[in-house]
Design a protein around this motif. Structure first.
Motif, PDB file in Angstrom:
ATOM      1  N   GLU A   1       3.842  -6.141   4.276  1.00  0.00           N
ATOM      2  CA  GLU A   1       5.227  -6.478   4.132  1.00  0.00           C
ATOM      3  C   GLU A   1       6.063  -5.663   3.529  1.00  0.00           C
ATOM      4  N   TYR A   2       5.829  -5.012   2.254  1.00  0.00           N
ATOM      5  CA  TYR A   2       6.621  -4.375   1.552  1.00  0.00           C
ATOM      6  C   TYR A   2       7.130  -3.046   2.165  1.00  0.00           C
TER       7      TYR A   2
ATOM      8  N   TRP B   1      11.775  -6.779   1.271  1.00  0.00           N
ATOM      9  CA  TRP B   1      10.990  -7.555   0.228  1.00  0.00           C
ATOM     10  C   TRP B   1      11.434  -7.752  -0.914  1.00  0.00           C
TER      11      TRP B   1
END
Length: 290
Positions: free
Chosen positions: A157-158, A165
């Motif tokens: 996700e980052y 994020w």
């Protein structure tokens, strides 16, 4: 005096092995011991002395691997040298030696019981610590694997959008702080509505410490995931699966084996190694001349 010397010489010459006069049966001679079969053939038989030699070998192999090498690595670490690689290799070597020694120990116990005409099914006792260690190890591996998956998802996700994020984490912290402040204000209103002026004064003196303790406690609860996977952040590269999942659980594999084997050792030395033999086929029965 000369009679005593000649009698001693006669006994030595009559002994099966002059260097080991306590050996009374030919099957106990060290030269008759097959080390390969002793450790790998549970269907065979091992007399007392062969069992004791094999058991002693396995015992010192475990002690020297776990304790001896561990002490050397500890001593090297005291000097300031980097020992992380040595510690990892020692953990794997210890797990391997103790695990394989447990299997070999089962074999030699089964052979000893076969020789004594006892049920070799009792040798399964030796495998109980090995099974327990394997269960604890797999449980720890599954737990760490789930944590690693959480790290992997957060890292993915980052990397997809670092700015989004960070904004999402900042908003989560703000929401958590707002919830804590709201609960704290509601609690203070209830105390002020129910308490007297004297109680309110006493509570106001203790309130700062209570607020700090409550805030820290909820902070730990709200950040449970980050506290559970301490030291790792999605903003940093992921650790290897080996160092994160396997290595921390090696001790949980071999420590139960070491601890439980301390109790099994008593059974091995006081009963298995000393259990009497039934009459064997290669022994000539005594017959009364009359």
């Amino acid at each position: 005096m000369s009679d005593a010397i000649s009698s001693h010489s006669t006994l030595e010459s009559a002994a099966l092995d002059p260097d080991r006069p306590w050996i009374e049966r030919e099957e106990d001679l060290p030269s008759r011991m097959d080390w390969f079969a002793t450790f790998l053939n549970p269907m065979g038989e091992s007399p007392k002395l062969h069992f004791t030699r094999a058991w002693t070998f396995l015992f010192f192999a475990g002690v020297l691997t776990w304790g001896g090498l561990g002490f050397i690595i500890f001593t090297v670490g005291i000097t300031g040298s980097e020992t992380s690689g040595l510690s990892a290799a020692h953990a794997y070597l210890t797990a391997f030696v103790i695990g394989i020694s447990a299997v070999f120990s089962f074999v030699i116990h089964a052979r000893r019981l076969n020789h004594a005409k006892k049920s070799s099914i009792r040798a399964i006792i030796i495998l109980v610590p090995l099974v327990l260690g394997a269960v604890v190890f797999m449980s720890g591996v599954n737990q760490k694997a789930a944590q690693y998956q959480e790290l992997y998802d957060a890292r993915t996700e980052y990397l997809a959008d670092p700015v989004a994020w960070r904004d999402a984490r900042l908003q989560e912290r703000r929401d958590e702080q707002a919830r804590v402040d709201k609960e704290r204000a509601a609690a203070e209103q209830r105390r002020s509505a129910q308490g007297s002026v004297r109680d309110a004064t006493s509570q106001s003196a203790n309130r700062p410490g209570q607020r700090r303790r409550g805030g820290r406690g909820r902070g730990r609860g709200g950040g449970g995931q980050s506290a559970e996977i301490a030291g790792f952040s999605p903003e940093n590269p992921l650790p290897s699966k080996e160092s994160f999942i396997l290595r921390p659980n090696l001790g949980s594999f071999y420590m139960p084996i070491i601890l439980l084997n301390g109790l099994i050792m008593i059974w091995s030395l006081l009963w298995v190694a000393r259990v009497p033999n039934f009459k064997r086929k290669d022994q000539v029965a005594y017959r009364d001349p009359a």
